[in-house]
Design an enzyme around this catalytic site. Structure first.
Site, PDB file in Angstrom:
ATOM      1  N   HIS A  83       0.880  -1.170   0.000  1.00  0.00           N
ATOM      2  CA  HIS A  83       0.000   0.000   0.000  1.00  0.00           C
ATOM      3  C   HIS A  83       0.919   1.222   0.000  1.00  0.00           C
ATOM      4  CE1 HIS A  83      -2.554  -2.819   2.412  1.00  0.00           C
ATOM      5  NE2 HIS A  83      -3.565  -2.221   1.831  1.00  0.00           N
ATOM      6  N   ASP A 120       2.348   2.061   3.343  1.00  0.00           N
ATOM      7  CA  ASP A 120       3.271   1.089   3.956  1.00  0.00           C
ATOM      8  C   ASP A 120       4.717   1.494   3.746  1.00  0.00           C
ATOM      9  OD1 ASP A 120       0.990  -0.475   4.220  1.00  0.00           O
ATOM     10  OD2 ASP A 120       1.462  -1.726   2.478  1.00  0.00           O
ATOM     11  N   GLU A 172      -9.453 -13.461  -1.844  1.00  0.00           N
ATOM     12  CA  GLU A 172      -8.669 -13.805  -0.638  1.00  0.00           C
ATOM     13  C   GLU A 172      -9.321 -14.980   0.083  1.00  0.00           C
ATOM     14  OE1 GLU A 172      -6.887 -10.681   1.585  1.00  0.00           O
ATOM     15  OE2 GLU A 172      -7.267 -11.660   3.514  1.00  0.00           O
TER      16      GLU A 172
HETATM   17  C1  XUL Z   1      -7.897  -6.600   4.215  1.00  0.00           C
HETATM   18  C2  XUL Z   1      -7.054  -6.999   3.089  1.00  0.00           C
HETATM   19  C3  XUL Z   1      -6.146  -5.963   2.564  1.00  0.00           C
HETATM   20  C4  XUL Z   1      -6.049  -5.921   1.081  1.00  0.00           C
HETATM   21  C5  XUL Z   1      -5.220  -4.780   0.531  1.00  0.00           C
HETATM   22  O1  XUL Z   1      -8.640  -7.635   4.752  1.00  0.00           O
HETATM   23  O2  XUL Z   1      -7.060  -8.129   2.671  1.00  0.00           O
HETATM   24  O3  XUL Z   1      -4.898  -6.188   3.130  1.00  0.00           O
HETATM   25  O4  XUL Z   1      -5.489  -7.095   0.598  1.00  0.00           O
HETATM   26  O5  XUL Z   1      -5.715  -3.546   0.919  1.00  0.00           O
HETATM   27 CO    CO Z   2      -6.107  -9.016   1.095  1.00  0.00          CO
END
Ligand code: XUL
Ligand code: CO
Length: 435
Positions: free
Chosen positions: A101, A104, A268
């Site tokens: 990010h 970061d 995810e």
């Molecule tokens: C939050 C998440 C983030 C994104 C990037 O749950 O997964 O880390 O991957 O902003």
């Molecule tokens: Co994520």
């Protein structure tokens, strides 16, 4: 500059009989699997935020990790120190990619312009590092959720000035991602959602989000960014109702705003579980609609209901999703970003290595099982046979009508007999591929 990882050697591949905890047991980067080196299939990435920024805090206690770049000092110097150590970590691990990010890697300033200056200094440093390193940028993203200005969302904020601030931040981060040769640009919904409908105009907020994403797509084309734009679904946390709930919800939203060809998904693992889906469901859905872009690989904890972001360590759970991905040609421009953090008691530099080694080994071991599964073909045969009736009934999908079908069922006396779904047979079959 500190050398936080000075006692850690380069991590070698030693095979599954090695007792050296600082070695790979399965992740043999150059091993040929399904026609190319394992590392080129898996395209694994270290995430900057959990591995270098996360201080180990929880709601009941503060920082437990004492990384040198987290001590007090000039924030820009600390950012440079962190960067040096991050690249030392990448190289010792032999990881091909990383993700970050904007906030970061560089500290924020008092104003947007000051933040931009600091970003530029560090982005130029990252550029230099990338010139001499094998590591590449899998994706960049803007953090539109940590600062208090974003407490009521970014693109979906009731205040248009916050929408504008977020838009400017995304523009800057997209430009920086392009400068660094990033292969994708990610938008996770952060605080795009709401706590209570009492203070929320949902239609207004959704229209704002659609407009925001349209401008992101427009900017991508304007600057000639060749990578994919990716949206990362998550059902809740931090808000109670996140607008980008799951893959199906994001796909419907994109279609409403005619953006389905502009964005793909960053799926995810634990976000799928939080949405009460399996990871393989989210993957199969994304692939069925040609919108799979990349993966944030991690795991949750079945006994707690929040996003624990743990490193993956369970081959059984990854075989089926990996099978779908690699049977369908693999990750393309995407990769496996380890969006995972060590537990707050794992305070040593070694712990960061153990976590990443275990996770890379888990993914490698899964891919090796999937290669056996694909080459064996029994699972494919099963699925193919289960649906083969449709090959001889093409008119049902094209020209037939309820009236025709009704007449045929009567005249041909169609009387179907149920067939076993063979779930347990299939479960045993999948397990048989894991070494
Ligand atoms: C939050 C998440 C983030 C994104 C990037 O749950 O997964 O880390 O991957 O902003
Ligand atoms: Co994520």
């Amino acid at each position: 500059m500190s050398d936080y990882f000075q006692n850690i050697p380069h991590i070698p591949f030693e095979g599954k009989d090695s007792s050296n905890p600082l070695s790979f047991k399965y992740y043999d980067a150059q091993k040929n699997v399904l026609g190319k080196p394992l590392e080129e299939h898996l395209r694994m990435a270290v995430c900057y935020w959990h591995t270098f920024n996360w201080p180990g805090s929880d709601p009941f206690g503060g920082q437990t990790f004492l990384r040198p770049w987290m001590e007090s000092g000039d924030p820009l110097e600390q950012a440079k120190d962190k960067l040096e150590n991050a690249f030392s970590f990448f190289e010792k691990l032999g990881i091909p990619y990383f993700c970050f990010h904007d906030v970061d890697i560089a500290p924020e300033g008092e104003s947007f312009s000051e933040t931009e200056k600091k970003q530029k200094i560090i982005i130029d440093e990252v550029s230099k590092k990338l010139e001499t390193s094998k590591v590449k940028l899998l994706w960049g993203t803007a953090n539109l959720f940590s600062h208090r200005r974003y407490m009521a969302g970014a693109a979906t904020n009731p205040d248009p000035d916050i929408f504008q601030y977020a838009a400017a931040q995304v523009k800057m981060c997209m430009d920086n991602t392009k400068q660094l040769g990033g292969q994708n640009y990610v938008l996770w919904g952060g605080r795009e959602g709401y706590e209570t409908i009492l203070n929320t105009n949902m239609k207004q907020e959704l229209d704002q989000l659609g407009r925001f994403l349209s401008m992101v797509a427009e900017h991508k084309h304007k600057i000639g960014f060749k990578g994919n734009l990716l949206i990362e679904p998550k059902p809740h946390e931090p808000t109670k109702h996140q607008y980008d709930f799951d893959s199906a919800n994001v796909f419907a939203f994109l279609q409403k705003f005619n953006l389905e060809n502009e964005f793909k998904l960053n799926v995810e693992v634990n976000h799928a579980i939080l949405a009460k889906h399996s990871f393989e469901h989210e993957i199969a859905y994304a692939l069925s609609n040609n919108i799979l872009g990349s993966i944030d690989i991690n795991r949750g904890d079945y006994l707690v209901g929040w996003d624990t972001d743990q490193f993956p360590n369970n081959v059984e759970e990854l075989v089926l999703p990996f099978y779908y991905i690699f049977k369908n040609g693999g990750l393309g421009n995407g990769g496996l970003n380890m969006d995972a953090k060590v537990r707050r008691q794992s305070i040593d530099p070694e712990d960061l290595f153990f976590a990443h080694i275990g996770s890379m080994d888990t993914c490698a071991r899964t891919l090796i099982a999937v290669e056996k599964m694909i080459n064996d073909g029994s699972y494919d045969d099963f699925l193919q046979k289960r649906y083969q009736g449709w090959d001889n009934n093409k008119e049902l999908m094209n020209s037939d009508s309820l009236e025709n079908i009704y007449q045929r069922v009567k005249s041909e006396n169609i009387n179907p007999q149920p067939q076993s779904g063979r779930q347990e047979y299939l479960e045993n079959l999948i397990n048989s591929y894991i070494e």
